[in-house]
Write an enzyme that holds these catalytic residues in place. Structure first.
Site: not given
Length: 222
Positions: A69-71
């Site tokens: 999950i991207s920052q």
């Protein structure tokens, strides 16, 4: 209260990083609409149980199957670059946990999301339904090929790094639309690109920011 405080800290960190990267992105801050969506979507529901204490940390987190999950800052930036409106129809390549999908759904009329990994696709579909995000349609397929049945799209976002910009996606982008995609080698240099399609079908390309994404997964030939 602890989650609320963590969410507020996340928003403050996004604002700080937006200011620090202004010379790259052109954005000193993100729009109130994007920040409101970031505040509204409960990130803790989109990370594994064992990483709950890091749900609002401004960094990527593993969601299994070699994916992340991207920052939050990158999620906000990519969303901002799409310039969504209330009537926008968006294609997302790489549903992952469904977090970016949920953010998009707060800003657009309809979101179509493609995930190639069946376990992730199923979990994300069920999670989004349980949380009440009704303007999202998902499918398990090779995202490189887009989702031509619902084209053209006002905006397309790709959440994994491709070695080049997939032609099917530029074809499915509406004139005047925007495509946001990380491009580069899996373990080398990657750039987040903003591609705008002109009314005559011409493509304008801008490098926005150096990034590091997992590689775009393709279907294996049978």
């Amino acid at each position: 209260m602890k989650t609320r405080h963590a969410a507020e800290q996340m928003l403050a960190t996004i604002e700080q990083e937006a200011g620090e990267t202004r010379s790259y992105t052109g954005y000193a801050r993100f729009s109130p609409a994007v920040m409101s969506a970031m505040a509204e979507v409960p990130r803790e529901y989109f990370v594994p149980d064992e990483l709950q204490h890091l749900a609002y940390y401004n960094g990527p987190l593993s969601i299994g199957h070699g994916q992340t999950i991207s920052q939050p800052y990158i999620v906000a930036l990519m969303t901002e670059l799409l310039a969504l409106g209330p009537n926008s129809r968006v294609l997302e390549i790489g549903t992952g946990s469904g977090y970016q999908t949920a953010i998009l759904s707060r800003l657009a009329k309809q979101v179509y999301s493609v995930e190639i990994l069946e376990p992730l696709a199923q979990i994300a579909r069920e999670r989004l339904q349980q949380l009440g995000y009704g303007n999202i349609e998902t499918r398990c397929a090779d995202g490189y090929l887009g989702w031509p049945e619902h084209a053209p799209y006002d905006a397309i976002i790709v959440t994994a790094a491709a070695p080049h910009v997939p032609e099917p996606l530029t074809v499915q982008l509406k004139p005047g639309g925007r495509l946001v995609i990380p491009v580069g080698n899996a373990f080398g240099r990657q750039e987040l690109l903003l591609i705008e399609k002109g009314n005559q079908g011409d493509l304008q390309r801008r490098e926005v920011l150096p990034v590091a994404f997992v590689p775009l997964t393709r279907s294996r030939p049978r």
